[in-house]
Design an enzyme around this catalytic site. Structure first.
Site, PDB file in Angstrom:
ATOM      1  N   HIS A 139       0.802  -1.230   0.000  1.00  0.00           N
ATOM      2  CA  HIS A 139       0.000   0.000   0.000  1.00  0.00           C
ATOM      3  C   HIS A 139       0.833   1.279   0.000  1.00  0.00           C
ATOM      4  O   HIS A 139       0.519   2.250   0.687  1.00  0.00           O
ATOM      5  CB  HIS A 139      -0.962   0.005   1.190  1.00  0.00           C
ATOM      6  CG  HIS A 139      -2.035  -1.045   1.113  1.00  0.00           C
ATOM      7  ND1 HIS A 139      -2.495  -1.561  -0.082  1.00  0.00           N
ATOM      8  CD2 HIS A 139      -2.747  -1.668   2.089  1.00  0.00           C
ATOM      9  CE1 HIS A 139      -3.433  -2.454   0.164  1.00  0.00           C
ATOM     10  NE2 HIS A 139      -3.614  -2.548   1.460  1.00  0.00           N
ATOM     11  N   HIS A 211      -9.714   1.922   0.771  1.00  0.00           N
ATOM     12  CA  HIS A 211      -9.596   0.783   1.692  1.00  0.00           C
ATOM     13  C   HIS A 211     -10.663   0.835   2.796  1.00  0.00           C
ATOM     14  O   HIS A 211     -10.362   0.591   3.968  1.00  0.00           O
ATOM     15  CB  HIS A 211      -8.204   0.744   2.305  1.00  0.00           C
ATOM     16  CG  HIS A 211      -7.705  -0.629   2.620  1.00  0.00           C
ATOM     17  ND1 HIS A 211      -8.314  -1.458   3.524  1.00  0.00           N
ATOM     18  CD2 HIS A 211      -6.645  -1.321   2.131  1.00  0.00           C
ATOM     19  CE1 HIS A 211      -7.646  -2.591   3.616  1.00  0.00           C
ATOM     20  NE2 HIS A 211      -6.620  -2.542   2.766  1.00  0.00           N
ATOM     21  N   GLU A 343     -11.718  -3.700  -2.803  1.00  0.00           N
ATOM     22  CA  GLU A 343     -10.812  -2.669  -3.299  1.00  0.00           C
ATOM     23  C   GLU A 343     -10.660  -2.781  -4.824  1.00  0.00           C
ATOM     24  O   GLU A 343      -9.988  -3.681  -5.318  1.00  0.00           O
ATOM     25  CB  GLU A 343      -9.452  -2.809  -2.634  1.00  0.00           C
ATOM     26  CG  GLU A 343      -9.503  -2.824  -1.115  1.00  0.00           C
ATOM     27  CD  GLU A 343      -8.284  -3.498  -0.514  1.00  0.00           C
ATOM     28  OE1 GLU A 343      -7.152  -3.004  -0.760  1.00  0.00           O
ATOM     29  OE2 GLU A 343      -8.441  -4.518   0.182  1.00  0.00           O
TER      30      GLU A 343
END
Length: 378
Positions: A139, A211, A343
């Site tokens: 991420h 997220h 996502e």
């Protein structure tokens, strides 16, 4: 008669003006039902953090803070008309700042999901990233887009909020300065729409996503195992023990990964090592906005449909939640599988997987993505 004919055009003109004014007034009245409000939400270093709340005429509300572009609340009604908050989060900024915060509600970048061994090669150069997840990059690294303060701008005349951020060349090891814009829009049809754009001055990987952790029971059910999920995907990318794609793209038929027909999240979860944390390849041939997933909580009757222009969706079943997070809403412990994430994205580790769809953004190009979360009742 002549006088009457003289007066009639004037009357018609007056009527037309009154009608026009009435229509305009009606438009104003309708617009006023959409609101954007704001309030202080603490600060990070010398930057103020503000919470913005978007509201629509149907009574839905979405709250977003400019720290991480984070969705802090989504309030939607159940089948009885009772409003509840369907995303996990915290009572204050302290919760979002805690080291263990698992990206609740945040915008993710520069590269969502994992990059193997935290490195990739581009145009003959090797770029080393932060190893923040079992030796891999996750991420965007140690300080990804989820941990920066975005510039927020309320959009006039509607329930929208535009966030912008400039990621410097070399930030978290990635090449190029990337300018990112994400606009949150709440529609009259209980849709939360996210429009992303990005540009760069050097070739660089870009894979942006949101997220948010969803529990459509609004906390009445401590887990999402009884939620029913449908994924519009016949294939997925299997992973190794570190959740890095092997490079294969397998069919889901006759496996626990098959959500082509709606089923309970918990039905086959024990058959998946560690739980669901995989990338599903959507049934689409181009980047049109299309249905990717449908979620139902039968108890509350709440539904959520996910539409996206992206080629894939990561379904994560909250496997690493363990009830220890602090400052949670109402002090509620967020236990394993307390919520799930859907996502919209490109495939994980694409910079190291030549057979996967391209994620390299080049100068002169514009990255674009749209994802819509539509809420309803059944």
């Amino acid at each position: 008669m002549t006088r009457l004919l003289t007066i009639m055009p004037f009357c018609l003109l007056l009527f037309a003006c009154n009608s026009s004014n009435k229509e305009k007034n009606n438009d104003v009245d309708t617009t006023q039902k959409f609101t954007v409000t704001e309030k202080p939400f603490g600060g990070v270093d010398s930057s103020a953090v503000v919470q913005y709340t978007l509201s629509n005429p149907a009574g839905m509300q979405v709250s977003i803070i400019n720290y991480g572009g984070t969705i802090t609340e989504i309030l939607v009604p159940d089948k009885e008309g009772n409003t509840g908050d369907v995303v996990l989060g915290y009572k204050s900024l302290d919760g979002f700042l805690q080291k263990e915060n698992p990206y609740f509600g945040a915008l993710i970048g520069r590269y969502g999901n994992r990059i193997a061994a935290a490195k990739f090669t581009l145009d003959g150069l090797v770029y080393q990233l932060a190893k923040n997840n079992n030796g891999n990059s996750l991420h965007g690294g140690d300080n990804g887009f989820d941990k920066v303060v975005w510039t927020a701008e309320r959009m006039p005349g509607d329930s929208s909020l535009k966030l912008t951020y400039s990621s410097k060349d070399g930030e978290e090891g990635f090449p190029g300065q990337v300018n990112v814009q994400v606009t949150y829009t709440l529609t009259n049809n209980n849709e939360l729409k996210l429009d992303y754009t990005a540009t760069t001055d050097k070739a660089t990987p870009v894979n942006l996503t949101s997220h948010a952790y969803f529990n459509l029971s609004a906390g009445k059910d401590s887990t999402i195992q009884n939620h029913e999920l449908h994924l519009n995907a016949d294939r997925y990318t299997p992973v190794n023990a570190s959740l890095i794609p092997t490079g294969a793209v397998n069919g889901v038929k006759n496996t626990p990964m098959d959500f082509t027909t709606s089923k309970l999240v918990g039905r086959d979860i024990a058959k998946v090592d560690g739980g669901y944390d995989h990338n599903w390849v959507l049934n689409k041939a181009s980047n049109e906005l299309s249905l990717a997933a449908t979620l139902l909580d039968a108890g509350s009757g709440r539904t959520m449909e996910v539409y996206t222009t992206e080629p894939a969706i990561q379904f994560y079943s909250g496997n690493f939640l363990d009830g220890t997070l602090k400052d949670t809403k109402s002090g509620q412990p967020y236990v394993k599988h307390a919520a799930l994430c859907l996502e919209a994205q490109h495939y994980p580790d694409s910079p190291n997987q030549p057979s996967f769809p391209n994620t390299i953004l080049k100068p002169g190009e514009t990255y674009r993505q749209t994802t819509v979360y539509k809420f309803g009742v059944k």
